[in-house]
Every structure is written in C-alpha cells, then in structure tokens.
Design a protein around this motif. Structure first.
Motif, PDB file in Angstrom:
ATOM      1  N   GLU A   1       1.273  13.021  55.804  1.00 22.66           N
ATOM      2  CA  GLU A   1       1.636  13.204  54.391  1.00 22.66           C
ATOM      3  C   GLU A   1       0.566  14.035  53.673  1.00 22.66           C
ATOM      4  N   MET A   2      -0.698  13.831  54.057  1.00 25.91           N
ATOM      5  CA  MET A   2      -1.760  14.628  53.424  1.00 25.91           C
ATOM      6  C   MET A   2      -1.658  16.095  53.822  1.00 25.91           C
ATOM      7  N   VAL A   3      -1.141  16.344  55.018  1.00 25.66           N
ATOM      8  CA  VAL A   3      -0.926  17.750  55.406  1.00 25.66           C
ATOM      9  C   VAL A   3       0.133  18.369  54.485  1.00 25.66           C
ATOM     10  N   LEU A   4       1.172  17.607  54.175  1.00 26.36           N
ATOM     11  CA  LEU A   4       2.201  18.137  53.258  1.00 26.36           C
ATOM     12  C   LEU A   4       1.607  18.431  51.867  1.00 26.36           C
TER      13      LEU A   4
ATOM     14  N   GLY B   1      -0.628  22.685  48.154  1.00 32.09           N
ATOM     15  CA  GLY B   1      -1.808  23.014  47.340  1.00 32.09           C
ATOM     16  C   GLY B   1      -2.174  21.928  46.339  1.00 32.09           C
ATOM     17  N   LEU B   2      -1.815  20.675  46.645  1.00 32.78           N
ATOM     18  CA  LEU B   2      -2.118  19.568  45.728  1.00 32.78           C
ATOM     19  C   LEU B   2      -3.284  18.735  46.240  1.00 32.78           C
ATOM     20  N   LYS B   3      -3.920  18.030  45.323  1.00 30.66           N
ATOM     21  CA  LYS B   3      -5.087  17.198  45.668  1.00 30.66           C
ATOM     22  C   LYS B   3      -4.695  15.733  45.716  1.00 30.66           C
ATOM     23  N   PHE B   4      -5.339  14.999  46.614  1.00 31.64           N
ATOM     24  CA  PHE B   4      -5.059  13.573  46.738  1.00 31.64           C
ATOM     25  C   PHE B   4      -5.369  12.844  45.428  1.00 31.64           C
ATOM     26  N   GLU B   5      -6.374  13.345  44.698  1.00 29.61           N
ATOM     27  CA  GLU B   5      -6.730  12.732  43.416  1.00 29.61           C
ATOM     28  C   GLU B   5      -5.520  12.686  42.478  1.00 29.61           C
ATOM     29  N   GLU B   6      -4.626  13.681  42.586  1.00 29.90           N
ATOM     30  CA  GLU B   6      -3.450  13.693  41.709  1.00 29.90           C
ATOM     31  C   GLU B   6      -2.518  12.513  42.042  1.00 29.90           C
ATOM     32  N   VAL B   7      -2.478  12.156  43.307  1.00 33.01           N
ATOM     33  CA  VAL B   7      -1.671  10.993  43.722  1.00 33.01           C
ATOM     34  C   VAL B   7      -2.316   9.711  43.188  1.00 33.01           C
ATOM     35  N   LEU B   8      -3.648   9.647  43.336  1.00 35.37           N
ATOM     36  CA  LEU B   8      -4.359   8.455  42.866  1.00 35.37           C
ATOM     37  C   LEU B   8      -4.184   8.279  41.356  1.00 35.37           C
ATOM     38  N   GLU B   9      -4.172   9.393  40.648  1.00 24.61           N
ATOM     39  CA  GLU B   9      -3.990   9.350  39.192  1.00 24.61           C
ATOM     40  C   GLU B   9      -2.621   8.733  38.845  1.00 24.61           C
ATOM     41  N   VAL B  10      -1.589   9.119  39.602  1.00 26.35           N
ATOM     42  CA  VAL B  10      -0.253   8.549  39.371  1.00 26.35           C
ATOM     43  C   VAL B  10      -0.286   7.039  39.632  1.00 26.35           C
ATOM     44  N   LEU B  11      -0.931   6.655  40.721  1.00 28.88           N
ATOM     45  CA  LEU B  11      -1.015   5.216  41.030  1.00 28.88           C
ATOM     46  C   LEU B  11      -1.736   4.463  39.923  1.00 28.88           C
ATOM     47  N   ARG B  12      -2.812   5.058  39.399  1.00 32.07           N
ATOM     48  CA  ARG B  12      -3.554   4.385  38.319  1.00 32.07           C
ATOM     49  C   ARG B  12      -2.679   4.219  37.084  1.00 32.07           C
ATOM     50  N   ARG B  13      -1.875   5.266  36.789  1.00 32.03           N
ATOM     51  CA  ARG B  13      -1.021   5.169  35.599  1.00 32.03           C
ATOM     52  C   ARG B  13       0.005   4.047  35.747  1.00 32.03           C
ATOM     53  N   ARG B  14       0.350   3.746  37.003  1.00 31.84           N
ATOM     54  CA  ARG B  14       1.363   2.703  37.231  1.00 31.84           C
ATOM     55  C   ARG B  14       0.808   1.282  37.195  1.00 31.84           C
ATOM     56  N   PHE B  15      -0.517   1.157  37.110  1.00 35.18           N
ATOM     57  CA  PHE B  15      -1.125  -0.184  37.131  1.00 35.18           C
ATOM     58  C   PHE B  15      -0.558  -1.097  36.054  1.00 35.18           C
ATOM     59  N   SER B  16      -0.180  -0.511  34.916  1.00 34.15           N
ATOM     60  CA  SER B  16       0.167  -1.338  33.772  1.00 34.15           C
ATOM     61  C   SER B  16       1.612  -1.834  33.774  1.00 34.15           C
ATOM     62  N   GLN B  17       2.414  -1.394  34.744  1.00 32.69           N
ATOM     63  CA  GLN B  17       3.828  -1.776  34.685  1.00 32.69           C
ATOM     64  C   GLN B  17       4.315  -2.187  36.072  1.00 32.69           C
ATOM     65  N   SER B  18       5.107  -3.239  36.110  1.00 31.35           N
ATOM     66  CA  SER B  18       5.658  -3.636  37.410  1.00 31.35           C
ATOM     67  C   SER B  18       6.787  -2.677  37.779  1.00 31.35           C
ATOM     68  N   GLY B  19       7.042  -2.550  39.070  1.00 27.87           N
ATOM     69  CA  GLY B  19       8.113  -1.673  39.548  1.00 27.87           C
ATOM     70  C   GLY B  19       9.463  -2.111  39.028  1.00 27.87           C
ATOM     71  N   VAL B  20       9.647  -3.414  38.889  1.00 31.85           N
ATOM     72  CA  VAL B  20      10.928  -3.944  38.403  1.00 31.85           C
ATOM     73  C   VAL B  20      11.138  -3.532  36.946  1.00 31.85           C
ATOM     74  N   GLU B  21      10.064  -3.679  36.141  1.00 29.94           N
ATOM     75  CA  GLU B  21      10.164  -3.264  34.727  1.00 29.94           C
ATOM     76  C   GLU B  21      10.496  -1.779  34.625  1.00 29.94           C
ATOM     77  N   GLU B  22       9.809  -0.987  35.450  1.00 24.48           N
ATOM     78  CA  GLU B  22      10.008   0.470  35.395  1.00 24.48           C
ATOM     79  C   GLU B  22      11.442   0.819  35.762  1.00 24.48           C
TER      80      GLU B  22
END
Ligand SMILES: N=c1c2ncn([C@@H]3O[C@H](COP(=O)(O)OP(=O)(O)OP(=O)(O)O)[C@@H](O)[C@H]3O)c2ncn1[C@@H]1O[C@H](COP(=O)(O)O)[C@@H](O)[C@H]1O
Length: 178
Positions: A137-140, A145-166
C-alpha cells in the motif's frame, strides 16, 4: 497550565473516555492534557462531548522511524526509475512501473491477510502478512506522490468520532439531500 503526573493524566483520560478520543493506550503517547485553551504547540485530538481535549504528542520514534525510513527507500526507488541504469534490481520498481501488477498484489496481500483470520493462523503469520499489505500500500502511495504523514493526519482527524456516528451522519445527510 496545570501540569499533571502520569497517574493524574490516566485519571483525566479515563474521565474523558465517553468521547473516546483518549484511552489508556493513548496516554502512553500523550504527555499532557489541557482543557479549554490550547497551548501553542499542542494538538487537538478530539472533543469529548462539550470539552475539547488538547494534547502534546510525544513521538513514537521507532514506529515513525520505521515507516519514514521505508517511505524514503520507496521514494528513492521511484527517483531511480528516471535513470534506469542506476541502482540494483528492485521489487518496488517493478510495482511502480506496472499499475496492474501493483493493484493485483495489493488485492492478493489483503486477501491473504483476511485468510489469516478465517483460517485462524498464528501471530507471526499475522504480523508478517500485515507488513506485506502495508509495504504494498505504501508503494501505491509513493506511486501517487503522497506522504504517509497525510494518511496519519486523516487518522488523527478521525479520533474524535466513532465510525458508527460518522456513517449515520452520512446517511442523515443523504436523506436530507433527497
Ligand atoms: N518491505 C518490503 C517488502 N515486503 C514484501 N516485499 C516483497 O513483495 C513480494 C511479494 O511477492 P509474492 O507475493 O510473490 O511473495 P510472497 O507473498 O512471499 O509469496 P507467497 O509465498 O505468498 O506466494 C516479495 O518479493 C517480497 O520480497 C517487499 N519488498 C521490499 N520491501 C521494502 O522495500 C525496500 C526496497 O525493496 P526493493 O525495491 O526490492 O529494493 C526493501 O529494503 C524493504 O525495506
């Protein structure tokens, strides 16, 4: 700002539990929790009902070093593609040059990973297959041309909400749009 002992932080974290951005496991990563005002270099990790939770993140050095080091190797392989005579044979280069192969490997590795659960395979197979999935997946990501940090940023933004709520909020929005 009030400074808390680790024990007190755990206490705070447990109090904040209903909003779920914080758990005891997170508390080993976060050093201080501040309520109401965000100190300059602190990050918002979530909202626990009416209270915002600001934390300072202590880097998990080994995890990040591993991922960033892999990311850097993959980026280097991508650069070497523009000078094909340079560098050694590389599986990453094969994948970067062939979208079809890369997608088929990601699907294959994801399927192998699922079969671990279905066929109740052991822990070492589980972590090894997870590493295969993550690498491919990191090869993709590198390919795009994307950075793993961008994925981590998305995960951090999701900390505040449960998947069910979303999911429910999306359903509600869809029916109000209809
Ligand atoms: N982390 C990996 C990594 N994980 C898996 N793979 C390769 O992915 C390929 C998967 O192909 P296969 O499905 O045929 O292999 P398999 O899943 O073991 O095969 P089965 O037994 O399941 O059929 C193998 O060649 C593995 O070696 C990896 N190849 C490279 N890396 C990293 O990427 C770096 C650069 O590698 P190169 O680009 O090859 O120089 C390396 O130094 C590593 O850090």
């Amino acid at each position: 700002m009030e400074k808390l002992s680790l024990g007190a932080i755990y206490g705070q974290v447990n109090k904040l539990q209903p909003g779920k951005p914080c758990t005891k496991a997170h508390a080993t990563v976060f050093v201080i929790i501040s309520i109401k005002r965000r100190p300059p270099d602190y990050t918002i990790i979530g909202c626990c009902y009416t209270t915002f939770c600001f934390v300072k993140v202590k880097e998990n050095n080994l995890a990040l070093t591993t991922l960033y080091s892999l990311e850097s190797t993959l980026a280097q392989r991508k650069e070497e593609l523009s000078a094909p005579q340079e560098g050694k044979p590389s599986w990453t280069k094969h994948l970067l040059l062939d979208d079809k192969l890369l997608c088929s490997k990601i699907r294959e590795e994801a399927d192998e990973f699922c079969r671990i659960l279905e066929e109740n395979e052991d822990e070492s197979r589980t972590v090894s297959e997870m590493a295969d999935v993550l690498y491919h997946e990191m090869v993709l990501l590198t390919c795009r041309g994307l950075k793993f940090e961008e994925v981590l940023e998305v995960l951090r933004r999701r900390f505040s909400q449960s998947g069910v709520e979303e999911k429910n909020s999306r359903k509600a929005k869809m029916s109000s749009d209809e």
